[in-house]
Design a protein around this motif. Structure first.
Motif, PDB file in Angstrom:
ATOM      1  N   THR A  14       0.815  -1.218   0.000  1.00 13.96           N
ATOM      2  CA  THR A  14       0.000   0.000   0.000  1.00 13.96           C
ATOM      3  C   THR A  14       0.848   1.267   0.000  1.00 13.96           C
ATOM      4  O   THR A  14       0.345   2.344  -0.301  1.00 13.96           O
ATOM      5  CB  THR A  14      -0.980   0.023   1.190  1.00 13.96           C
ATOM      6  OG1 THR A  14      -0.240  -0.062   2.409  1.00 13.96           O
ATOM      7  CG2 THR A  14      -1.980  -1.129   1.107  1.00 13.96           C
ATOM      8  N   VAL A  59      -4.905  -7.116  -5.907  1.00 15.11           N
ATOM      9  CA  VAL A  59      -5.843  -6.294  -5.132  1.00 15.11           C
ATOM     10  C   VAL A  59      -5.485  -4.810  -5.241  1.00 15.11           C
ATOM     11  O   VAL A  59      -6.364  -3.957  -5.408  1.00 15.11           O
ATOM     12  CB  VAL A  59      -5.857  -6.753  -3.655  1.00 15.11           C
ATOM     13  CG1 VAL A  59      -6.578  -5.745  -2.774  1.00 15.11           C
ATOM     14  CG2 VAL A  59      -6.487  -8.129  -3.547  1.00 15.11           C
ATOM     15  N   GLU A  60      -4.209  -4.489  -5.154  1.00 14.40           N
ATOM     16  CA  GLU A  60      -3.786  -3.084  -5.106  1.00 14.40           C
ATOM     17  C   GLU A  60      -3.825  -2.396  -6.467  1.00 14.40           C
ATOM     18  O   GLU A  60      -4.130  -1.199  -6.544  1.00 14.40           O
ATOM     19  CB  GLU A  60      -2.378  -2.982  -4.505  1.00 14.40           C
ATOM     20  CG  GLU A  60      -1.944  -1.590  -4.152  1.00 14.40           C
ATOM     21  CD  GLU A  60      -2.798  -0.925  -3.085  1.00 14.40           C
ATOM     22  OE1 GLU A  60      -2.847   0.329  -3.088  1.00 14.40           O
ATOM     23  OE2 GLU A  60      -3.415  -1.616  -2.250  1.00 14.40           O
ATOM     24  N   THR A  61      -3.543  -3.111  -7.529  1.00 20.50           N
ATOM     25  CA  THR A  61      -3.473  -2.483  -8.859  1.00 20.50           C
ATOM     26  C   THR A  61      -4.768  -1.774  -9.256  1.00 20.50           C
ATOM     27  O   THR A  61      -4.711  -0.608  -9.669  1.00 20.50           O
ATOM     28  CB  THR A  61      -3.039  -3.513  -9.919  1.00 20.50           C
ATOM     29  OG1 THR A  61      -1.720  -3.971  -9.578  1.00 20.50           O
ATOM     30  CG2 THR A  61      -3.011  -2.905 -11.305  1.00 20.50           C
ATOM     31  N   PRO A  62      -5.933  -2.392  -9.138  1.00 22.13           N
ATOM     32  CA  PRO A  62      -7.153  -1.667  -9.516  1.00 22.13           C
ATOM     33  C   PRO A  62      -7.410  -0.409  -8.679  1.00 22.13           C
ATOM     34  O   PRO A  62      -7.948   0.572  -9.170  1.00 22.13           O
ATOM     35  CB  PRO A  62      -8.280  -2.686  -9.303  1.00 22.13           C
ATOM     36  CG  PRO A  62      -7.611  -4.008  -9.305  1.00 22.13           C
ATOM     37  CD  PRO A  62      -6.222  -3.781  -8.795  1.00 22.13           C
ATOM     38  N   ARG A  63      -6.985  -0.442  -7.444  1.00 21.85           N
ATOM     39  CA  ARG A  63      -7.141   0.733  -6.569  1.00 21.85           C
ATOM     40  C   ARG A  63      -6.297   1.901  -7.044  1.00 21.85           C
ATOM     41  O   ARG A  63      -6.632   3.053  -6.795  1.00 21.85           O
ATOM     42  CB  ARG A  63      -6.730   0.389  -5.142  1.00 21.85           C
ATOM     43  CG  ARG A  63      -7.604  -0.598  -4.456  1.00 21.85           C
ATOM     44  CD  ARG A  63      -7.094  -0.867  -3.066  1.00 21.85           C
ATOM     45  NE  ARG A  63      -7.889  -1.914  -2.444  1.00 21.85           N
ATOM     46  CZ  ARG A  63      -7.522  -2.592  -1.394  1.00 21.85           C
ATOM     47  NH1 ARG A  63      -6.352  -2.350  -0.816  1.00 21.85           N
ATOM     48  NH2 ARG A  63      -8.299  -3.518  -0.887  1.00 21.85           N
ATOM     49  N   ARG A  64      -5.188   1.593  -7.701  1.00 23.37           N
ATOM     50  CA  ARG A  64      -4.233   2.614  -8.091  1.00 23.37           C
ATOM     51  C   ARG A  64      -4.112   2.782  -9.598  1.00 23.37           C
ATOM     52  O   ARG A  64      -3.209   3.453 -10.076  1.00 23.37           O
ATOM     53  CB  ARG A  64      -2.858   2.221  -7.537  1.00 23.37           C
ATOM     54  CG  ARG A  64      -2.856   1.843  -6.065  1.00 23.37           C
ATOM     55  CD  ARG A  64      -2.851   3.050  -5.177  1.00 23.37           C
ATOM     56  NE  ARG A  64      -1.626   3.763  -5.296  1.00 23.37           N
ATOM     57  CZ  ARG A  64      -0.455   3.349  -4.854  1.00 23.37           C
ATOM     58  NH1 ARG A  64      -0.341   2.215  -4.215  1.00 23.37           N
ATOM     59  NH2 ARG A  64       0.622   4.067  -5.038  1.00 23.37           N
TER      60      ARG A  64
END
Length: 106
Positions: A49, A79-84
């Motif tokens: 994160t 999980v983190e890639t779509p958020r960013r």
């Protein structure tokens, strides 16, 4: 990897990601059985994160290039890639997609 093994607890998020990328770039598959990759993968998961988009892409690319697939690490990247995703430039996206296409993560 030796420096990471000794001083990795002091590394910034960017330093951790750079380590993963450089080991993949310069070490290739000859390091895939190196047990020092386990704490590096764990640190990458822990710092996910805090990574910038380029760092996420570099970690994914580096571990895929090594053919060292840590399922929990790739799950964290997934999980983190779509958020960013808005922070990713085309090269970051291409490297991340290549990593997932190359890695067997199932």
């Amino acid at each position: 990897l030796t420096l990471f093994a000794i001083e990795g607890h002091r590394f910034s998020a960017r330093n951790v990601a750079t380590t993963a990328h450089r080991v993949g770039k310069f070490g290739g598959r000859r390091f895939r059985a190196d047990r020092r990759l386990l704490p590096l993968a764990a640190m990458c998961r822990h710092r996910m994160t805090a990574f910038e988009a380029q760092s996420i892409a570099n970690v994914a690319w580096g571990f895929a290039k090594l053919e060292f697939i840590d399922h929990r690490l790739f799950e964290a990247i997934k999980v983190e890639t779509p958020r960013r995703v808005r922070d990713f430039n085309p090269q970051h996206l291409a490297n991340t997609v290549w990593a997932f296409a190359t890695a067997t993560t199932e």
